[in-house]
Write an enzyme that holds these catalytic residues in place. Structure first.
Site, short mmCIF file in Angstrom:
data_model
loop_
_atom_site.label_atom_id
_atom_site.label_comp_id
_atom_site.label_asym_id
_atom_site.label_seq_id
_atom_site.Cartn_x
_atom_site.Cartn_y
_atom_site.Cartn_z
N ASN A 33 0.79 -1.19 -0.08
CA ASN A 33 0.15 0.10 -0.10
C ASN A 33 0.82 1.25 0.03
OD1 ASN A 33 -1.81 2.03 0.35
ND2 ASN A 33 -3.10 0.77 2.08
N ASP A 34 1.44 1.63 1.05
CA ASP A 34 2.38 2.86 1.05
C ASP A 34 3.32 2.84 0.26
OD1 ASP A 34 0.63 3.55 3.23
OD2 ASP A 34 2.58 2.76 4.86
N VAL A 35 4.05 1.69 -0.31
CA VAL A 35 5.19 1.64 -1.02
C VAL A 35 4.74 1.94 -2.40
CG1 VAL A 35 6.82 0.33 0.60
CG2 VAL A 35 5.26 -0.55 -1.14
N ALA A 72 1.04 3.93 7.28
CA ALA A 72 1.28 5.27 7.35
C ALA A 72 -0.40 6.03 7.89
CB ALA A 72 2.14 5.83 6.47
#
Ligand code: NAP
Length: 463
Positions: free
Chosen positions: A387-389, A428
């Protein structure tokens, strides 16, 4: 004679540790590196057992038995996803041990009516201070990651000022004890203040910054051990501690760079506190849900696929299934690569370890900088529990807590499949606009289950 042999053992042990660490730098040689470093540690421990006057075999044996039992128990019980917490605990124990050794040495000087000479008094104070901060700081990091306490940053008014003042008091106490090592009361206050400082320094850190802090505390535990080495006049501890201290610092820097954060920002930025407000303000839209059968059809027309694993792959333990999918696609002549983000998952190298466990060939794993230019020419990017990456907001949205973090450019592929269970944000805590893009197709479900369904659908199409 014995003393000379011990020094040789220390030299051999130290060389083996360094060689082992060099091999740990690549997944191909990591297992060998682990074995070499373990043998090095064994040589150092056995050498130490022959030290004159230090050895009390029944106590050491009791320590070995209890320590091994706890170690085996933890190693078997701890999930791969809980590794950062375990490392935090181990760092904490290392720091605590350094404080205890420094204190015991100071007391033994007092009892003998002598004074620590030269560098030793500095080393005692350094061991107590760094060890104390590492001990309680690591326990707080453990509690946050284990969700025993609030994981986000805890902030309060004048936090930095009060921490700075306590830091100054601690430095003053250090100087006082170095000047007068008989001042045992001041020393006790120094230890207590260091323990408090460890708590205060870690509570304002939260969210995605915790693993960085653990790496930094790992470095501190090495420095504390190094100081203990000077206290005891033991070169093995000095060398081993320096290696841990330096490698922990290097890892901290690598992680900060991968998240585009400075260490100062990680330590004093109260990251988790920013995150909560950003979540509410995240992008909204309509995500389109697709089925594993839809994915099979798109894969049937693809020539190139890049699989992007993330934390969700680890949670679902989908690494074996995804290897099977890669093999199935490869057998149809499709070029398959895995894109590895440096902070995908919850610890450095997390994805490499899992994919290596599933025997994915190393040459299929491509680092972020190398694979990013390939996305625009890629037919399908398959985002598996990441997700965040892969959040494109990191490129553009200045108010986002992940702004500036280098990401994998999956949105530039022709088609993007995202497999996750819901629209929940990642670590995050920010929503991901990738999910609302026209070329993004969401498949909701557990990563392992969905991947196995895609494989089945591909086989059905082929038969
Ligand atoms: P992520 O942003 O935490 O997202 C993981 C996603 O996996 C979640 O959105 C979750 O969505 C999904 N998921 C969880 N369980 C799943 C399952 N069983 N099946 C399918 N999907 C599942 O992960 P990431 O993209 O790997 O990013 C890592 C984050 O950790 C970054 O913020 C990074 O900065 C941080 N971090 C990592 C390290 C490191 O060393 N690796 C160090 C420091 C910080 P659902 O709940 O909807 O399924």
């Amino acid at each position: 004679m014995i003393d000379q042999l011990i020094q040789y053992a220390y030299l051999i042990g130290a060389v083996l540790l360094i060689l082992g660490m060099r091999d740990l730098g690549s997944p191909k040689t990591a297992v060998r590196g682990n074995i070499i470093a373990s043998v090095g540690m064994l040589v150092l421990v056995v050498g130490t057992l022959f030290l004159h006057g230090v050895v009390d075999f029944p106590v050491i044996l009791a320590g070995v038995v209890v320590g091994s039992a706890v170690g085996v128990f933890l190693a078997q019980r701890i999930e791969m996803t809980a590794m950062p917490q375990m490392v935090a605990l181990l760092n904490g124990f290392g720091g605590g041990a350094s404080t205890l050794v420094a204190s015991a040495e100071l007391l033994s000087y007092e009892r003998a009516g002598t004074l620590p000479e030269g560098i030793v008094s500095y080393a005692i104070v350094a061991g107590a201070l760094i060890g104390g901060v590492t001990f309680t700081g690591s326990l707080i990091a453990f509690a946050k990651l284990q969700e025993l306490m609030k994981g986000a940053a805890i902030a309060y008014p004048l936090q930095k000022t009060s921490n700075a003042l306590i830091g100054l008091v601690v430095l003053g106490l250090c100087a006082a004890v170095v000047i007068d090592p008989h001042a045992l009361l001041l020393y006790a206050v120094l230890v207590a203040a260091s323990l408090i400082l460890g708590v205060l320094l870690v509570i304002p850190i939260g969210g995605a910054d915790m693993p960085v802090v653990i790496s930094l505390l790992n470095s501190y535990s090495g420095l504390a051990a190094c100081a203990t080495g000077f206290v005891l006049g033991n070169s093995a501890l000095v060398i081993g501690g320096s290696l841990v201290g330096a490698s922990g610092l290097i890892l901290t820097k690598i992680m900060c760079d991968a998240m585009n954060r400075s260490l100062t920002n990680v330590l004093f930025g109260a990251f988790g506190a920013v995150t909560e407000s950003a979540t509410a303000a995240g992008p909204q839209g309509t995500a389109k849900g697709y089925t594993p059968e839809d994915a099979a059809v798109i894969f049937g027309n693809a020539r190139s696929v890049i699989i992007v694993p993330g934390y969700g792959m680890a949670v679902a333990q989908a690494q074996h299934a995804v290897r099977e999918l890669a093999d199935t696609l490869g057998a149809s002549g499709i070029q398959v690569k895995f894109a590895i983000h440096p902070v995908a998952g919850r610890m450095p190298g997390h994805m490499n370890v899992l994919l290596a466990e599933a025997d994915v060939p190393y040459d299929q794993l491509v680092e972020m900088d190398e694979i990013n230019p390939e996305f625009p020419e890629t037919d399908v990017a398959l985002v598996l529990g990441a997700n965040d990456v892969v959040n494109p907001m990191a490129r553009t949205e200045k108010s986002s807590p992940i702004y500036g973090m280098p990401i994998l450019d999956v949105d530039r592929a022709t088609h993007v499949f995202v497999i996750k269970r819901s629209m929940n944000p990642g670590f995050a805590g920010v929503q991901n606009p990738l999910f609302f893009n026209d070329n993004t197709m969401m498949i909701f479900g557990d990563a392992k289950k969905v991947v196995l369904q895609i494989i089945e659908a591909i086989r059905d199409l082929e038969s």
